[in-house]
Design a protein around this motif. Sequence first.
Motif, PDB file in Angstrom:
ATOM      1  N   SER A 119      47.889  45.263  37.638  1.00  0.00           N
ATOM      2  CA  SER A 119      46.943  46.106  36.681  1.00  0.00           C
ATOM      3  C   SER A 119      46.099  44.617  36.106  1.00  0.00           C
ATOM      4  O   SER A 119      45.863  45.710  34.795  1.00  0.00           O
ATOM      5  CB  SER A 119      49.051  46.522  36.120  1.00  0.00           C
ATOM      6  N   SER A 120      46.260  43.615  36.234  1.00  0.00           N
ATOM      7  CA  SER A 120      44.928  43.079  35.769  1.00  0.00           C
ATOM      8  C   SER A 120      43.827  42.848  36.584  1.00  0.00           C
ATOM      9  O   SER A 120      43.339  41.600  35.773  1.00  0.00           O
ATOM     10  CB  SER A 120      45.812  41.972  35.834  1.00  0.00           C
ATOM     11  N   SER A 121      43.774  43.244  37.526  1.00  0.00           N
ATOM     12  CA  SER A 121      42.587  43.258  37.645  1.00  0.00           C
ATOM     13  C   SER A 121      40.900  43.814  37.132  1.00  0.00           C
ATOM     14  O   SER A 121      40.399  43.018  36.982  1.00  0.00           O
ATOM     15  CB  SER A 121      42.106  44.616  38.828  1.00  0.00           C
ATOM     16  N   ASP A 122      41.134  44.023  35.668  1.00  0.00           N
ATOM     17  CA  ASP A 122      39.642  44.695  34.708  1.00  0.00           C
ATOM     18  C   ASP A 122      40.065  43.322  34.227  1.00  0.00           C
ATOM     19  O   ASP A 122      38.742  42.518  34.380  1.00  0.00           O
ATOM     20  CB  ASP A 122      39.631  45.302  34.591  1.00  0.00           C
ATOM     21  N   LEU A 123      40.984  42.713  33.973  1.00  0.00           N
ATOM     22  CA  LEU A 123      41.129  41.437  32.903  1.00  0.00           C
ATOM     23  C   LEU A 123      40.490  40.791  33.640  1.00  0.00           C
ATOM     24  O   LEU A 123      39.515  39.602  33.669  1.00  0.00           O
ATOM     25  CB  LEU A 123      41.952  40.875  32.741  1.00  0.00           C
ATOM     26  N   ILE A 124      40.693  40.500  34.890  1.00  0.00           N
ATOM     27  CA  ILE A 124      40.581  39.139  36.171  1.00  0.00           C
ATOM     28  C   ILE A 124      38.995  39.755  35.989  1.00  0.00           C
ATOM     29  O   ILE A 124      37.675  38.529  36.326  1.00  0.00           O
ATOM     30  CB  ILE A 124      41.365  39.282  37.142  1.00  0.00           C
ATOM     31  N   SER A 125      38.177  40.876  36.180  1.00  0.00           N
ATOM     32  CA  SER A 125      37.259  40.757  36.831  1.00  0.00           C
ATOM     33  C   SER A 125      36.270  40.302  35.482  1.00  0.00           C
ATOM     34  O   SER A 125      34.758  39.969  35.336  1.00  0.00           O
ATOM     35  CB  SER A 125      36.972  42.928  36.358  1.00  0.00           C
ATOM     36  N   LYS A 126      36.191  41.027  34.205  1.00  0.00           N
ATOM     37  CA  LYS A 126      36.446  39.942  33.383  1.00  0.00           C
ATOM     38  C   LYS A 126      35.794  38.891  32.986  1.00  0.00           C
ATOM     39  O   LYS A 126      34.719  38.054  32.608  1.00  0.00           O
ATOM     40  CB  LYS A 126      37.086  40.804  31.923  1.00  0.00           C
ATOM     41  N   MET A 127      37.147  38.298  33.453  1.00  0.00           N
ATOM     42  CA  MET A 127      36.707  36.415  33.444  1.00  0.00           C
ATOM     43  C   MET A 127      36.176  36.525  34.409  1.00  0.00           C
ATOM     44  O   MET A 127      35.461  35.351  34.152  1.00  0.00           O
ATOM     45  CB  MET A 127      37.624  35.960  33.407  1.00  0.00           C
ATOM     46  N   GLU A 128      35.975  36.457  35.322  1.00  0.00           N
ATOM     47  CA  GLU A 128      35.355  36.522  36.291  1.00  0.00           C
ATOM     48  C   GLU A 128      33.858  36.187  36.375  1.00  0.00           C
ATOM     49  O   GLU A 128      33.040  35.128  36.305  1.00  0.00           O
ATOM     50  CB  GLU A 128      35.024  37.175  37.961  1.00  0.00           C
ATOM     51  N   ASP A 129      33.214  36.915  35.423  1.00  0.00           N
ATOM     52  CA  ASP A 129      31.746  37.466  35.131  1.00  0.00           C
ATOM     53  C   ASP A 129      31.657  36.230  33.556  1.00  0.00           C
ATOM     54  O   ASP A 129      30.502  35.088  33.943  1.00  0.00           O
ATOM     55  CB  ASP A 129      31.661  38.658  33.873  1.00  0.00           C
ATOM     56  N   ALA A 130      32.599  35.564  32.661  1.00  0.00           N
ATOM     57  CA  ALA A 130      32.708  34.457  32.282  1.00  0.00           C
ATOM     58  C   ALA A 130      32.338  32.867  32.874  1.00  0.00           C
ATOM     59  O   ALA A 130      31.709  32.218  32.550  1.00  0.00           O
ATOM     60  CB  ALA A 130      33.519  34.004  30.974  1.00  0.00           C
ATOM     61  N   VAL A 131      33.467  32.604  34.204  1.00  0.00           N
ATOM     62  CA  VAL A 131      33.059  31.715  34.691  1.00  0.00           C
ATOM     63  C   VAL A 131      32.253  31.324  35.982  1.00  0.00           C
ATOM     64  O   VAL A 131      30.994  30.621  35.387  1.00  0.00           O
ATOM     65  CB  VAL A 131      34.366  31.758  35.934  1.00  0.00           C
ATOM     66  N   ILE A 132      31.540  32.669  36.159  1.00  0.00           N
ATOM     67  CA  ILE A 132      30.008  32.604  36.846  1.00  0.00           C
ATOM     68  C   ILE A 132      28.649  32.715  35.969  1.00  0.00           C
ATOM     69  O   ILE A 132      28.059  31.605  36.285  1.00  0.00           O
ATOM     70  CB  ILE A 132      29.786  33.807  37.304  1.00  0.00           C
ATOM     71  N   MET A 133      28.973  32.647  34.791  1.00  0.00           N
ATOM     72  CA  MET A 133      27.890  32.368  33.851  1.00  0.00           C
ATOM     73  C   MET A 133      27.630  30.827  33.079  1.00  0.00           C
ATOM     74  O   MET A 133      26.941  30.103  33.457  1.00  0.00           O
ATOM     75  CB  MET A 133      28.383  33.263  32.741  1.00  0.00           C
ATOM     76  N   ARG A 134      29.010  30.207  33.092  1.00  0.00           N
ATOM     77  CA  ARG A 134      28.998  28.816  33.188  1.00  0.00           C
ATOM     78  C   ARG A 134      29.227  28.140  34.239  1.00  0.00           C
ATOM     79  O   ARG A 134      28.866  26.991  34.031  1.00  0.00           O
ATOM     80  CB  ARG A 134      30.582  28.644  32.393  1.00  0.00           C
ATOM     81  N   LEU A 135      28.675  28.644  35.914  1.00  0.00           N
ATOM     82  CA  LEU A 135      28.521  28.017  36.904  1.00  0.00           C
ATOM     83  C   LEU A 135      27.110  27.484  36.939  1.00  0.00           C
ATOM     84  O   LEU A 135      26.611  26.327  37.551  1.00  0.00           O
ATOM     85  CB  LEU A 135      28.973  28.182  38.114  1.00  0.00           C
TER      86      LEU A 135
END
Length: 205
Positions: A119-135
Amino acid sequence: MAREIQKSIAVSDLEESMSKVALAREESIPETDDRNLQMYLHLLDKSMSMQSTRNDEETLELFMDLVAALSVLSGVSVARALVRRAILYSKAILERVRKRAVAFIGFLVAHISEELGESSSDLISKMEDAVIMRLKDKCKGVRTGAIEASAPFFHAKYQSENLLNSLLWNLWHDPSAASRTSAVRALPLNEMTIEHVVHSIPDSE
């Protein structure tokens, strides 16, 4: 340690306000009437705004991990609000705020995947985008923090070609040796990554 945390939480409202001002101008921090949620948002705000020495950072990370765990245990609505706030802080002007925000995102991913499941897949996807930006952040400390925050995604068996490819870019092209070493540790070991890891070992030693 508890006394130090208590002292840190008592940081002035002015300092907290300055941390919020340091966010991108087009962003805003929403208010809420949920008292339980207010408490966790307040603790996150304090974590982002407090001043600390290098020795205090480890204690602060333990504290942020605890806040992440408790907020996730409070339910998906609370977790969702903490995710939004953490992503907001990951865009802050201050380097230390961005670095702490990606660390907090890593903690959230670990706890959300364990407690909330699919049920958390959408949340994890949003956090992934944020982490990729900071890479690709201009500051190596933030990049290294984002690399370290990538590991929980793979531990949670979250399948993301974008995150994997972004991390491989850091492994081979990041100008910081510390970031490249962190990338070796963060990458999952499988048939797609093993060759990259093996060839990068001399560089990370």
